[in-house]
Design a protein around this motif. Sequence first.
Motif, PDB file in Angstrom:
ATOM      1  N   ASP A 238      -7.826   7.404  -5.893  1.00 17.66           N
ATOM      2  CA  ASP A 238      -8.132   6.588  -4.719  1.00 17.66           C
ATOM      3  C   ASP A 238      -6.832   5.971  -4.215  1.00 17.66           C
ATOM      4  O   ASP A 238      -6.251   5.124  -4.904  1.00 17.66           O
ATOM      5  N   LYS A 240      -6.176   3.704  -2.193  1.00 12.00           N
ATOM      6  CA  LYS A 240      -6.204   2.254  -1.972  1.00 12.00           C
ATOM      7  C   LYS A 240      -6.210   1.446  -3.262  1.00 12.00           C
ATOM      8  O   LYS A 240      -5.663   0.345  -3.302  1.00 12.00           O
ATOM      9  N   THR A 241      -6.826   1.973  -4.325  1.00  3.17           N
ATOM     10  CA  THR A 241      -6.979   1.188  -5.547  1.00  3.17           C
ATOM     11  C   THR A 241      -6.193   1.707  -6.740  1.00  3.17           C
ATOM     12  O   THR A 241      -5.884   0.936  -7.659  1.00  3.17           O
ATOM     13  N   GLN A 242      -5.866   2.994  -6.748  1.00  3.73           N
ATOM     14  CA  GLN A 242      -5.233   3.571  -7.929  1.00  3.73           C
ATOM     15  C   GLN A 242      -3.772   3.948  -7.747  1.00  3.73           C
ATOM     16  O   GLN A 242      -3.041   4.049  -8.741  1.00  3.73           O
TER      17      GLN A 242
END
Length: 468
Positions: A238, A240-242
Amino acid sequence: MAGITSYGAYVPLWRLSREAIMKGLRGEKSIRNFDEDSTTMAVAAAIDCLKGKDRAAIDGLFFATTTAPYKEKQIATTIAAAADLRQDIITADFTNSLRAGTAALRAALDAVKAGSVKQMLVVGADCRMGAPGTDFEQNCGDGAAALLIGDSGVAAEINAWHSVSSEIHDVWRRDDDEFIRAWEDRFSYSKGYLNTVTQTVTAMMEKAGIGPGDVARAVIAAPTPRIHGEVSRKLGFDPKTQVQPHLFDIMGNTGAAYPLMLLVAALEDAQPGDRLLLNSYGNGSDALVLQATGQIGETGARRGMKVHLETKRIVDDYRIYLQWRGLLVFEAQPTPPGGLLSASALFRDRNQVYPLHGLKCKNCGGVHYPPQRVCPKCRSKDRFDEERLSDKMGKIYTFSADNLCSRREAPRVTAIVDFEGGGRMATIMTDRVLEEIEVGMPVEMSFRKLVSQDGMHNYGWKSVPLRS
């Protein structure tokens, strides 16, 4: 388990606004000053990494770059000398590839695991140039990172590794090239980067027995922001998150140092137990899995990536950038007759030039620089210990500005600096704004290029305002 025990970084103070390159472009990129190169940036990152560490315990130094200032002379020895490391250490340069940084990291890790060394310092630095008007000029930034590898006090264990070799002419520079060359984008990115990175990272996760969801932070060194997002999604992460932010908008792609700098940025935010994935690319790909330990928050005070990125000055005049790069010359640089540099004199004075050693009197405790046999305070003779001044803070005692120098440097500021704990030194001041300099201003020392002449680069220490 061997791994990273400390880390540091260096991003030059100066950033070039991309609007200055081409109207409508957004963001900025880091650019070295005229007296900086891959060697000086590497020294700054190494010293940042070694804060609070016993330098006498370092057993070797590997340096990675594609922009070495010499074609035949080891640069790792210069960095080791400036960082005041022991002489009986292993040194080597890794070059000619954007994977040089991770190649040096792998060699250091193997050496520690084999037991031939206990602690190995890996430093990567680069200052590649794209031809004016190209995407490379817009995207390439300057910077450095340093990682200390050891088997005790490990902050991030290195648990798995996989490498792939790929012969391809996608991005390259010949021996006599100043600017980066590249083949057509679609070929380079699809047949080169995307295929190779996907193959490498997928095989590495299978080897480690993990999936994309097991990774807290994926550190991916991609050539452009668009490709960065595309390969992240293709690998199942991801964005955005990872995925670790690519920093293109505020720094740019820093070549062989880029994956190491992104890794330092990820380590600064990592929590114990976090699993990190690092990937690099250049005629093949390296991928490795790291896991943060309980020591991750105990590596000591570092400027690292955060402070260096937050402290900056913007250059919005494209001509200044071209002049610092030597691509635009307003006037001939004055050259004293007979030459300035002497290899024998530099060798003789190497301790006072590279690690900036002064002398501390055994009789009265007074510190002085440059070294001399008679103490200027108590007049005792030949009773001294060497004292490293390069990592000491100082204050400006007095200063002067000279406008009768090269336009690139004008005005040249000479500052008399009083060091904490004693000692006074006449310095050239760099990375400064004349109107902000004042008596009593706190400064620190920075390893810089003084002059290049007679086929040699002459390095030394200048004073700079504090960046914190």
